[in-house]
Design a protein around this motif. Structure first.
Motif, PDB file in Angstrom:
ATOM      1  N   SER A  42      65.195 -33.148  70.479  1.00 43.99           N
ATOM      2  CA  SER A  42      66.587 -33.375  70.884  1.00 43.99           C
ATOM      3  C   SER A  42      67.464 -33.914  69.758  1.00 43.99           C
ATOM      4  N   LYS A  43      66.959 -33.911  68.522  1.00 43.82           N
ATOM      5  CA  LYS A  43      67.770 -34.415  67.402  1.00 43.82           C
ATOM      6  C   LYS A  43      69.128 -33.709  67.364  1.00 43.82           C
ATOM      7  N   THR A  44      70.151 -34.463  67.090  1.00 45.08           N
ATOM      8  CA  THR A  44      71.568 -34.040  67.036  1.00 45.08           C
ATOM      9  C   THR A  44      72.189 -33.776  68.415  1.00 45.08           C
ATOM     10  N   GLU A  63      62.345 -36.869  68.234  1.00 45.24           N
ATOM     11  CA  GLU A  63      63.513 -37.239  67.422  1.00 45.24           C
ATOM     12  C   GLU A  63      63.095 -37.404  65.968  1.00 45.24           C
ATOM     13  N   ASN A  64      64.021 -37.063  65.033  1.00 48.06           N
ATOM     14  CA  ASN A  64      63.751 -37.154  63.593  1.00 48.06           C
ATOM     15  C   ASN A  64      64.438 -38.300  62.887  1.00 48.06           C
ATOM     16  N   TYR A  65      65.613 -38.690  63.387  1.00 51.01           N
ATOM     17  CA  TYR A  65      66.432 -39.647  62.652  1.00 51.01           C
ATOM     18  C   TYR A  65      66.454 -40.954  63.433  1.00 51.01           C
ATOM     19  N   PHE A 103      58.316 -39.731  67.638  1.00 52.53           N
ATOM     20  CA  PHE A 103      58.996 -39.708  66.341  1.00 52.53           C
ATOM     21  C   PHE A 103      58.351 -38.634  65.477  1.00 52.53           C
ATOM     22  N   ILE A 104      59.171 -37.691  64.964  1.00 54.06           N
ATOM     23  CA  ILE A 104      58.616 -36.553  64.226  1.00 54.06           C
ATOM     24  C   ILE A 104      59.234 -36.396  62.838  1.00 54.06           C
ATOM     25  N   GLY A 105      60.059 -37.349  62.417  1.00 51.55           N
ATOM     26  CA  GLY A 105      60.768 -37.220  61.142  1.00 51.55           C
ATOM     27  C   GLY A 105      60.073 -37.973  60.012  1.00 51.55           C
ATOM     28  N   ALA A 187      51.780 -30.305  61.644  1.00 49.01           N
ATOM     29  CA  ALA A 187      52.157 -29.524  60.468  1.00 49.01           C
ATOM     30  C   ALA A 187      53.485 -28.818  60.710  1.00 49.01           C
ATOM     31  N   ILE A 188      54.264 -28.708  59.640  1.00 53.04           N
ATOM     32  CA  ILE A 188      55.526 -27.938  59.660  1.00 53.04           C
ATOM     33  C   ILE A 188      55.463 -26.928  58.530  1.00 53.04           C
ATOM     34  N   PRO A 189      54.839 -25.776  58.733  1.00 53.84           N
ATOM     35  CA  PRO A 189      54.826 -24.794  57.642  1.00 53.84           C
ATOM     36  C   PRO A 189      56.245 -24.349  57.303  1.00 53.84           C
ATOM     37  N   GLY A 233      54.182 -25.497  65.619  1.00 52.62           N
ATOM     38  CA  GLY A 233      54.922 -24.439  66.291  1.00 52.62           C
ATOM     39  C   GLY A 233      56.297 -24.944  66.682  1.00 52.62           C
ATOM     40  N   MET A 234      57.331 -24.174  66.297  1.00 54.70           N
ATOM     41  CA  MET A 234      58.710 -24.507  66.625  1.00 54.70           C
ATOM     42  C   MET A 234      59.334 -23.275  67.296  1.00 54.70           C
ATOM     43  N   SER A 235      60.673 -23.277  67.444  1.00 54.03           N
ATOM     44  CA  SER A 235      61.306 -22.196  68.203  1.00 54.03           C
ATOM     45  C   SER A 235      60.925 -20.809  67.684  1.00 54.03           C
ATOM     46  N   ALA A 236      60.847 -20.670  66.346  1.00 55.21           N
ATOM     47  CA  ALA A 236      60.666 -19.341  65.765  1.00 55.21           C
ATOM     48  C   ALA A 236      59.205 -18.882  65.743  1.00 55.21           C
ATOM     49  N   VAL A 249      53.757 -27.968  71.133  1.00 59.29           N
ATOM     50  CA  VAL A 249      54.768 -27.227  70.371  1.00 59.29           C
ATOM     51  C   VAL A 249      56.063 -28.024  70.425  1.00 59.29           C
ATOM     52  N   ARG A 250      56.745 -28.092  69.268  1.00 55.99           N
ATOM     53  CA  ARG A 250      57.957 -28.911  69.151  1.00 55.99           C
ATOM     54  C   ARG A 250      59.170 -27.983  69.111  1.00 55.99           C
ATOM     55  N   ILE A 251      59.932 -27.940  70.188  1.00 59.39           N
ATOM     56  CA  ILE A 251      60.963 -26.914  70.329  1.00 59.39           C
ATOM     57  C   ILE A 251      62.342 -27.545  70.463  1.00 59.39           C
ATOM     58  N   GLY A 252      63.243 -27.168  69.551  1.00 59.15           N
ATOM     59  CA  GLY A 252      64.617 -27.671  69.598  1.00 59.15           C
ATOM     60  C   GLY A 252      65.597 -26.588  69.994  1.00 59.15           C
ATOM     61  N   SER A 253      65.943 -25.717  69.012  1.00 58.86           N
ATOM     62  CA  SER A 253      67.055 -24.783  69.232  1.00 58.86           C
ATOM     63  C   SER A 253      66.832 -23.804  70.388  1.00 58.86           C
ATOM     64  N   ALA A 254      65.615 -23.405  70.656  1.00 55.27           N
ATOM     65  CA  ALA A 254      65.391 -22.477  71.773  1.00 55.27           C
ATOM     66  C   ALA A 254      65.706 -23.137  73.119  1.00 55.27           C
ATOM     67  N   SER A 258      71.781 -23.841  68.902  1.00 49.19           N
ATOM     68  CA  SER A 258      71.698 -24.121  67.473  1.00 49.19           C
ATOM     69  C   SER A 258      72.338 -25.463  67.156  1.00 49.19           C
ATOM     70  N   ARG A 259      71.807 -26.088  66.106  1.00 50.08           N
ATOM     71  CA  ARG A 259      72.308 -27.402  65.699  1.00 50.08           C
ATOM     72  C   ARG A 259      73.382 -27.250  64.643  1.00 50.08           C
ATOM     73  N   PRO A 260      74.316 -28.229  64.603  1.00 50.83           N
ATOM     74  CA  PRO A 260      75.254 -28.222  63.479  1.00 50.83           C
ATOM     75  C   PRO A 260      74.474 -28.400  62.172  1.00 50.83           C
TER      76      PRO A 260
HETATM   77  C1  LIG Z   1      63.903 -29.856  64.142  1.00 54.77           C
HETATM   78  C2  LIG Z   1      62.425 -29.905  64.257  1.00 54.77           C
HETATM   79  C3  LIG Z   1      61.746 -29.134  65.215  1.00 54.77           C
HETATM   80  C4  LIG Z   1      62.435 -28.135  66.126  1.00 54.77           C
HETATM   81  O1  LIG Z   1      62.870 -27.037  65.420  1.00 54.77           O
HETATM   82  P1  LIG Z   1      63.509 -25.737  66.156  1.00 54.77           P
HETATM   83  O2  LIG Z   1      63.383 -24.671  65.147  1.00 54.77           O
HETATM   84  O3  LIG Z   1      64.908 -26.089  66.491  1.00 54.77           O
HETATM   85  O4  LIG Z   1      62.697 -25.485  67.377  1.00 54.77           O
HETATM   86  C5  LIG Z   1      60.377 -29.287  65.301  1.00 54.77           C
HETATM   87  N1  LIG Z   1      59.699 -30.142  64.510  1.00 54.77           N
HETATM   88  C6  LIG Z   1      60.309 -30.895  63.581  1.00 54.77           C
HETATM   89  C7  LIG Z   1      59.524 -31.820  62.740  1.00 54.77           C
HETATM   90  C8  LIG Z   1      61.694 -30.783  63.421  1.00 54.77           C
HETATM   91  O5  LIG Z   1      62.291 -31.526  62.479  1.00 54.77           O
END
Ligand SMILES: *Cc1c(COP(=O)(O)O)cnc(C)c1O
Length: 263
Positions: A42-44, A63-65, A103-105, A187-189, A233-236, A249-254, A258-260
């Motif tokens: 839910s960041k931003t 959250e990242n920040y 916390f994921i940042g 992991a965030i490839p 795993g993220m949205s893409a 799986v960590r999903i934001g934009s889907a 989209s985020r600013p």
């Molecule tokens: C922003 C973020 C996500 C989500 O990314 P989306 O592509 O919007 O799904 C997942 N993990 C981390 C660590 C992020 O910073």
């Protein structure tokens, strides 16, 4: 914020689509759909959006920040109780359950104290020092902080996460802390359109988890009991991640759109 969260048709549609993508990816790799949890990133996005998704049944938010997260956690707590008449029966209150915050940042060492005090999970531990500080600063009376070692599986192209060869040392530093509970690897490839490359990177996160498990088991039988998490795993790319064993799986934009661009 006033009253209960407003229904949001787009959010509901997005949520259902993401849950369906997870189920479909599990089906294709012969996995139980219950073995993958959705972390809503839910960041931003405003607290109202978090509460709206929570009212649809989502519990875990990432959250990242730090500053933004602390304000949001507070606002969501207030939002849940606003407009609630404490004298009413509990059943008559809005039925938003308590939320779980991850916390994921990136973590600066001078920011560990509020992270230890306000979160349920930390996915982004990439050095021993951070593990030690979080363990010392987790307040008395709180449940152990669930932790993942963040591993860099993209080599030179990415700076976030420890090198796979350092992951065991970071894992041991987490296990040493009684107030931390090692759950696995995150992991965030680097983004890539090459699906087989993505799969190899996710597979290397899984291999790192296996190495950590073997190390802990060799040192103390049973020590790897809670080691059940591959946060990837993220949205893409959630499908590739699930095919390689992701359990979160960590999903934001889907979900939220989209985020600013970053400030
Ligand atoms: C922003 C973020 C996500 C989500 O990314 P989306 O592509 O919007 O799904 C997942 N993990 C981390 C660590 C992020 O910073």
């Amino acid at each position: 914020m006033n009253g209960s969260p407003r229904p949001d048709p787009t959010l509901r549609t997005n949520y259902e689509r993401v849950l369906e993508r997870i189920r479909e990816a599990c089906r294709r790799s012969g996995r139980d759909p219950g073995s993958v949890r959705l972390l809503a990133v839910s960041k931003t996005f405003e607290p109202e959006r978090v509460l709206a998704l929570a009212s649809l049944g989502q519990r875990a938010f990432g959250e990242n920040y730090l500053q933004e997260a602390l304000q949001k956690i507070e606002a969501c707590r207030d939002g849940r109780s606003s407009g609630v008449d404490e004298r009413r029966e509990p059943a008559a209150r809005p039925s938003v359950p308590s939320l779980e915050w991850h916390f994921i940042g990136p973590i600066q060492s001078n920011k560990t104290r509020p992270i230890a005090a306000h979160f349920d999970w930390v996915h982004s531990i990439d050095r021993e020092k951070i593990a030690a500080r979080l363990g010392e600063q987790r307040p008395d009376g709180m449940a152990p902080l669930d932790c993942c070692v963040q591993v860099n599986v993209s080599g030179e192209t990415s700076k976030s996460g420890c090198a796979p060869g350092e992951a065991i040392a970071v894992a041991r530093a987490i296990v040493e802390q009684p107030r931390l509970r090692l759950r696995g690897v995150m992991a965030i490839p680097e983004p890539s359109d090459d699906e087989s490359l993505q799969r190899r990177r996710f597979a290397s996160a899984r291999a790192t988890l296996d190495l950590i498990r073997a190390d802990l088991t060799a040192r103390a039988p049973g020590a790897a009991g809670m080691l059940d998490t591959l946060s990837m795993g993220m949205s893409a790319d959630l499908e590739s991640a699930i095919a390689e064993g992701a359990t979160i799986v960590r999903i934001g934009s889907a979900l939220f759109g989209s985020r600013p661009p970053k400030p």
